[in-house]
Design a protein around this motif. Structure first.
Motif, mmCIF file in Angstrom:
data_model
loop_
_atom_site.group_PDB
_atom_site.id
_atom_site.type_symbol
_atom_site.label_atom_id
_atom_site.label_comp_id
_atom_site.label_asym_id
_atom_site.label_seq_id
_atom_site.Cartn_x
_atom_site.Cartn_y
_atom_site.Cartn_z
ATOM 1 N N GLY A 113 -29.593 -7.183 1.827
ATOM 2 C CA GLY A 113 -29.858 -8.532 0.981
ATOM 3 C C GLY A 113 -29.066 -9.714 1.258
ATOM 4 N N SER A 114 -29.510 -10.618 0.752
ATOM 5 C CA SER A 114 -28.810 -11.897 1.332
ATOM 6 C C SER A 114 -27.819 -12.451 0.129
ATOM 7 N N HIS A 115 -26.675 -12.666 0.709
ATOM 8 C CA HIS A 115 -25.374 -13.130 -0.186
ATOM 9 C C HIS A 115 -24.784 -14.322 0.301
ATOM 10 N N ALA A 116 -24.270 -14.968 -0.728
ATOM 11 C CA ALA A 116 -23.539 -16.388 -0.048
ATOM 12 C C ALA A 116 -22.079 -15.403 0.767
ATOM 13 N N PRO A 117 -21.895 -16.086 1.773
ATOM 14 C CA PRO A 117 -20.988 -15.625 2.684
ATOM 15 C C PRO A 117 -19.617 -15.808 2.118
ATOM 16 N N ARG A 118 -18.288 -15.057 2.200
ATOM 17 C CA ARG A 118 -17.084 -15.482 1.775
ATOM 18 C C ARG A 118 -16.400 -16.557 2.377
ATOM 19 N N HIS A 119 -16.876 -16.889 3.926
ATOM 20 C CA HIS A 119 -16.757 -17.997 4.671
ATOM 21 C C HIS A 119 -17.834 -18.245 5.650
ATOM 22 N N ARG A 120 -18.074 -19.490 6.162
ATOM 23 C CA ARG A 120 -18.942 -19.678 6.962
ATOM 24 C C ARG A 120 -18.473 -19.501 8.444
ATOM 25 N N PRO A 121 -19.258 -19.129 9.396
ATOM 26 C CA PRO A 121 -18.402 -19.155 10.858
ATOM 27 C C PRO A 121 -18.068 -20.579 11.278
ATOM 28 N N GLN A 122 -16.803 -20.366 11.888
ATOM 29 C CA GLN A 122 -16.059 -21.549 12.328
ATOM 30 C C GLN A 122 -16.405 -22.119 13.952
ATOM 31 N N ALA A 123 -17.208 -21.162 14.518
ATOM 32 C CA ALA A 123 -17.570 -21.349 15.898
ATOM 33 C C ALA A 123 -18.562 -20.303 16.467
ATOM 34 N N VAL A 179 -15.412 -11.449 13.368
ATOM 35 C CA VAL A 179 -17.189 -11.566 13.979
ATOM 36 C C VAL A 179 -17.808 -11.522 12.748
ATOM 37 N N LEU A 180 -18.565 -12.603 12.344
ATOM 38 C CA LEU A 180 -19.430 -12.356 11.101
ATOM 39 C C LEU A 180 -20.782 -11.938 11.366
ATOM 40 N N GLY A 181 -21.106 -11.962 12.528
ATOM 41 C CA GLY A 181 -22.413 -11.361 13.011
ATOM 42 C C GLY A 181 -23.061 -11.815 14.374
ATOM 43 N N THR A 182 -24.185 -11.499 14.421
ATOM 44 C CA THR A 182 -24.631 -11.626 15.939
ATOM 45 C C THR A 182 -26.269 -12.025 15.617
ATOM 46 N N GLU A 183 -26.866 -12.664 16.434
ATOM 47 C CA GLU A 183 -28.337 -13.035 16.142
ATOM 48 C C GLU A 183 -28.985 -13.218 14.973
ATOM 49 N N GLU A 184 -29.403 -12.158 14.102
ATOM 50 C CA GLU A 184 -29.854 -12.469 12.701
ATOM 51 C C GLU A 184 -28.848 -13.126 11.923
ATOM 52 N N ALA A 185 -27.799 -12.640 12.029
ATOM 53 C CA ALA A 185 -26.685 -13.283 11.188
ATOM 54 C C ALA A 185 -26.485 -14.578 11.300
ATOM 55 N N ALA A 186 -26.344 -15.012 12.564
ATOM 56 C CA ALA A 186 -26.141 -16.239 13.310
ATOM 57 C C ALA A 186 -27.445 -17.171 12.400
ATOM 58 N N ALA A 187 -28.606 -16.737 12.537
ATOM 59 C CA ALA A 187 -29.521 -17.572 11.974
ATOM 60 C C ALA A 187 -29.125 -17.563 10.387
ATOM 61 N N ASP A 188 -28.947 -16.677 9.645
ATOM 62 C CA ASP A 188 -28.632 -16.670 8.110
ATOM 63 C C ASP A 188 -27.491 -17.656 8.052
ATOM 64 N N ALA A 189 -26.614 -17.592 8.762
ATOM 65 C CA ALA A 189 -25.259 -18.324 8.791
ATOM 66 C C ALA A 189 -25.808 -19.897 8.812
ATOM 67 N N GLY A 221 -7.613 -23.122 16.067
ATOM 68 C CA GLY A 221 -7.827 -23.114 14.612
ATOM 69 C C GLY A 221 -8.930 -22.304 14.047
ATOM 70 N N ILE A 222 -9.514 -21.420 14.876
ATOM 71 C CA ILE A 222 -10.747 -20.788 14.832
ATOM 72 C C ILE A 222 -10.615 -19.294 14.299
ATOM 73 N N SER A 223 -11.082 -18.860 13.059
ATOM 74 C CA SER A 223 -10.711 -17.368 12.728
ATOM 75 C C SER A 223 -11.986 -16.697 12.448
ATOM 76 N N SER A 224 -13.044 -17.478 12.422
ATOM 77 C CA SER A 224 -14.480 -16.389 12.185
ATOM 78 C C SER A 224 -15.493 -17.229 13.240
ATOM 79 N N VAL A 225 -16.289 -16.265 13.785
ATOM 80 C CA VAL A 225 -17.282 -16.608 14.571
ATOM 81 C C VAL A 225 -18.480 -15.887 14.340
ATOM 82 N N VAL A 226 -19.612 -16.174 15.123
ATOM 83 C CA VAL A 226 -20.800 -15.563 15.455
ATOM 84 C C VAL A 226 -21.063 -15.441 16.740
ATOM 85 N N LEU A 227 -21.609 -14.262 17.285
ATOM 86 C CA LEU A 227 -22.011 -14.178 18.522
ATOM 87 C C LEU A 227 -23.466 -14.394 18.903
ATOM 88 N N LEU A 228 -23.647 -14.771 20.181
ATOM 89 C CA LEU A 228 -25.174 -14.852 20.157
ATOM 90 C C LEU A 228 -25.126 -14.341 21.985
#
Length: 200
Positions: free
Chosen positions: A161-171, A141-151, A114-121
């Motif tokens: 700029g910082s914006h509210a995400p359309r959706h948060r990572p699921q994993a 993939v919503l992002g890596t490293e810095e995006a993970a911290a923002d997420a 059921g996972i459709s969006s992730v961040v990578l580390l």
């Protein structure tokens, strides 16, 4: 990646020959001591390779004395280098294809949960490979490293700029074993938010 970091793909004698031939072709004035450093072998081993290559007339030694020796590939040596390089690249591409298919299979298994969006580390090279494979299987993939911290904070950084995400990572996908120790604080934050952590 340095060959000293390899755990599963140790260089073969054929690969060592290729490395030596390439280094000589690049720099005919290279000493055997320097050659040993460049290819990651003991000087005595390089001496053995050089003797064999000279005996087989793949390499020609020139110079008035031991202190002013240069090495040159013969025509036969150049053909050998090109042949070894072609075989090395072919095997590398086959291995990459096999690993890519295995990676896509792992990502599909994650999607089935059921996972459709992730961040990578993890290491940049590994993240690049996973991002490519994820795109091919439709995993966002919503992002890596810095995006993970923002997420973690409920926002994503987009175009500076910082914006509210359309959706948060699921994993979170962790790409290497070193990542777990070096980024334990970020991973702990994700765990507290209930996000599953997958090692790929």
């Amino acid at each position: 990646m340095k060959q000293s970091e390899l755990q599963f793909f140790a260089p073969t004698p054929r690969q060592r020959e290729l490395q030596i031939l390439m280094e000589i072709d690049r720099d005919p004035q290279v000493s055997q001591k320097e050659l040993a450093l460049r290819v990651g072998l003991a000087p005595s081993m390089v001496n053995n390779y050089m003797k064999q290559l000279c005996d087989e007339e793949k390499v020609q030694k020139c110079g008035p004395n031991h202190k002013r020796i240069t090495y040159h590939l013969t025509e036969e040596g150049k053909r050998m280098k090109e042949d070894l390089l072609a075989r090395y690249l072919t095997e590398g591409l086959r291995l990459y294809q096999t690993l890519s298919e295995d990676l896509k299979r792992r990502l599909r298994n994650i999607q089935q949960e059921g996972i459709s969006s992730v961040v990578l580390l993890g290491a940049e090279e590994a993240c690049d490979a996973i991002r490519k494979a994820a795109g091919e299987v439709g995993l966002e993939v919503l992002g890596t490293e810095e995006a993970a911290a923002d997420a973690c904070k409920g926002k994503m950084t987009i175009g500076g700029g910082s914006h509210a995400p359309r959706h948060r990572p699921q994993a979170v996908l962790v790409t290497d074993t070193d990542t777990e120790e070096s980024r334990s604080r970020v991973l702990e934050t994700f765990k507290q938010q209930g996000l599953p952590i997958y090692h790929v």
